[in-house]
Write a protein that holds these residues in place. Structure first.
Motif, short mmCIF file in Angstrom:
data_model
loop_
_atom_site.label_atom_id
_atom_site.label_comp_id
_atom_site.label_asym_id
_atom_site.label_seq_id
_atom_site.Cartn_x
_atom_site.Cartn_y
_atom_site.Cartn_z
N ARG A 369 10.64 3.02 1.36
CA ARG A 369 11.55 2.33 0.45
C ARG A 369 10.86 1.17 -0.26
O ARG A 369 11.01 0.99 -1.48
CB ARG A 369 12.78 1.83 1.22
N ASP A 372 8.19 2.48 -2.80
CA ASP A 372 8.80 3.03 -4.00
C ASP A 372 9.39 1.95 -4.90
O ASP A 372 9.27 2.02 -6.13
CB ASP A 372 9.88 4.05 -3.62
N ASP A 375 6.55 0.24 -6.73
CA ASP A 375 5.97 1.07 -7.78
C ASP A 375 6.94 1.23 -8.96
O ASP A 375 6.51 1.23 -10.11
CB ASP A 375 5.59 2.43 -7.20
N HIS A 502 10.02 13.00 0.16
CA HIS A 502 10.00 11.68 -0.47
C HIS A 502 8.96 11.69 -1.59
O HIS A 502 7.81 11.29 -1.39
CB HIS A 502 9.66 10.60 0.54
N SER A 504 6.64 10.69 -4.65
CA SER A 504 6.06 9.41 -5.04
C SER A 504 6.44 9.08 -6.47
O SER A 504 6.66 9.97 -7.30
CB SER A 504 4.53 9.48 -4.92
N VAL A 505 6.52 7.79 -6.75
CA VAL A 505 6.76 7.34 -8.12
C VAL A 505 5.56 7.73 -8.98
O VAL A 505 4.41 7.56 -8.56
CB VAL A 505 6.97 5.81 -8.15
N PHE A 521 15.09 8.18 -8.53
CA PHE A 521 14.24 7.22 -9.21
C PHE A 521 14.84 6.82 -10.56
O PHE A 521 14.73 5.67 -10.99
CB PHE A 521 12.84 7.79 -9.41
#
Length: 530
Positions: A369, A372, A375, A502, A504-505, A521
């Motif tokens: 958390r 993310d 980022d 999960h 990734s950004v 996101f």
């Protein structure tokens, strides 16, 4: 030849002594039995008349064995009953790895793994078909922390020593950690107990932790002192400052140092009186919101010229949207230089059981958390993420880096390198290995000149094997590992690639952030809009 008369006299003398010895033994036996009977009678009377323990009152004398066996049970389980992977908080396999690494013994095993790979949450690293060759490996490069500071820090190691304050641990323990950290080229976090001469003894890099009580950098009223900050920062060994908001073992509760562990020197360094527990407030009194937190970060950074970060245990990601939104309003320069994320499984010297067991997200959720959110805020290269919480073996360290951590810190892993046997007596000043006690006779067991080498060997072994895992998954050094390099076992026993669970950004070459079509996101980016 001797006469028969002389021989008879010697025989009679010997028999006389033998008779006396038998009489003495018999009398001793009678006395011992008598004392035992008397003691049993006294205990019987005490147990029968006391009102606090129902078992002892109903079953005098023999009822005492229940308490004795309960007390010894945690030790017997460790040696006789528990399997290699069963114990908590650390099992035998983990402890033995740390012991062997610190003693430079081989950590290879034979026949097959004892780890059950069907347990939900178990990470499985994905080995590459064509990993780098031996001459294509590279060691982890130093990473810059605090680019907007007067004195940024080039941190050389991915694995470092987490906060353990002098007072919570002993003088020889701090000395060994300081020397070992210097030998391994890693940093040592002071914990919230202030900077002692023993932290500086090994001339290692120091991260000074500022707890809620401001120990070591406070004035007579207990408030943060700029003069004391400058004094600490004047030491070139102090590389960074960490503001502790909370820790995983006791979120919502400040530090607890029992009075039994506060001697004159500890009291002087912390600036607290003797004879009473040193209790830190549950938060910084002058910080009421994220606006105030950023003000505090800026103040300490301006006064010291050093990188300043925060340490926190996360209960939910929701409040932190406001934190990153406020940073975007003020500008990237206002951001903390690092954030240490402590999982709810983190350890400490003393904490209430409900907080240690029940409060705070475990690291596997909290770390993702925070990474993310950082980022999504476009601060990937501005804020470094440090993972903390029960990470003592290479697989756990590599897993945290795959999730997005830039650094990993450990306290209990280094305690094992000092000889900790997990006696669970850290809060009682009776640590049998001398690590968390101030009793001189117990501290003698911790020989600094021997343990510092074990601290260094343990750190180097962890780093070396994390690099081995990185090479196995197909990258030349650990920080190039990503979520796609590890799978996680699900409830049905099947593993799923972590980046599917999960994602990734997405960050392009110019540092622009994209939600990549991920609805979570997209929503988060909207929440961060100024």
């Amino acid at each position: 030849m001797r006469s028969k008369h002389i021989v008879k006299e010697e025989y009679d003398t010997m028999m006389d002594w033998a008779g006396r010895a038998i009489e003495i033994m018999a009398m001793t036996f009678v006395v011992v039995i008598g004392v035992a009977v008397l003691a049993a009678v006294i205990m019987f009377w005490i147990d029968r008349t006391q009102t606090g323990d129902a078992i002892r009152r109903n079953y005098p004398v023999i009822g005492r064995f229940r308490s004795l066996f309960s007390e010894l049970g945690e030790f017997f389980r460790q040696y006789f009953f528990a399997m290699d992977r069963e114990e908590m908080p650390f099992n035998r396999a983990q402890r033995n790895w740390a012991y062997n690494a610190s003693e430079k013994k081989g950590n290879t095993i034979a026949f097959g793994s004892t780890r059950n790979l069907n347990v939900p949450g178990t990470p499985i690293f994905m080995n590459a078909v064509f990993p780098p060759l031996d001459d294509q490996y590279s060691t982890t490069e130093p990473l810059l922390i605090g680019p907007h500071c007067a004195k940024p820090y080039e941190a050389p190691s991915i694995f470092n020593i987490s906060g353990m304050s002098y007072g919570a641990i002993s003088k020889p323990a701090v000395q060994a950690l300081s020397r070992g950290a210097a030998q391994a080229g890693i940093w040592l976090n002071t914990g919230e107990g202030g900077l002692s001469p023993y932290h500086l003894e090994g001339e290692c890099h120091i991260v000074y932790q500022i707890g809620t009580a401001k120990f070591g950098v406070r004035d007579a009223a207990g408030d943060l002192s700029d003069d004391r900050l400058r004094q600490v920062a004047s030491n070139p060994r102090v590389k960074m400052f960490e503001i502790k908001l909370s820790q995983g073992a006791k979120p919502g509760k400040g530090g607890i140092l029992p009075a039994a562990k506060i001697d004159e020197e500890v009291a002087r360094i912390r600036g607290v009186p003797m004879g009473q527990d040193a209790i830190s407030p549950n938060r910084h009194r002058e910080v009421n919101d994220f606006d105030g937190l950023l003000d505090l970060i800026a103040r300490i950074r301006d006064v010291t010229g050093r990188p300043v970060g925060i340490k926190t245990c996360i209960g939910s990601a929701d409040p932190w949207f406001d934190f990153f939104r406020e940073i975007k309003v003020r500008g990237a320069e206002s951001a903390p230089d690092f954030i240490t994320v402590d999982g709810g499984e983190g350890g400490t010297g003393a904490a209430p059981m409900p907080l240690m067991d029940l409060v705070g997200l475990p690291l596997r959720e909290a770390l993702i958390r925070m990474v993310d959110l950082r980022d999504l805020a476009g601060l990937h290269d501005r804020i470094r993420i440090i993972a903390s919480g029960k990470l003592i073996v290479p697989g756990d360290v590599a897993w945290a880096i795959c999730l997005g951590a830039d650094f990993v810190v450990s306290a209990r892993g280094f305690m094992f390198s000092l000889g900790c046997i997990q006696a669970l007596k850290c809060n009682k000043n009776t640590c049998p290995t001398g690590i968390t006690t101030h009793i001189p006779s117990l501290q003698k067991g911790l020989v600094v000149e021997e343990k510092d080498k074990r601290v260094a060997a343990y750190a180097k072994a962890v780093i070396n094997e994390v690099e081995t895992i990185a090479h196995s998954v197909g990258v030349p050094e650990p920080r190039l590992m990503r979520r796609r390099h590890v799978r996680v076992v699900g409830d049905d026993g099947a593993s799923v690639q972590l980046n599917e669970l999960h994602p990734s950004v997405q960050i392009d070459d110019e540092g622009q952030v994209s939600a990549g079509g991920h609805p979570q996101f997209e929503q988060a980016l909207k929440r961060m809009q100024v």
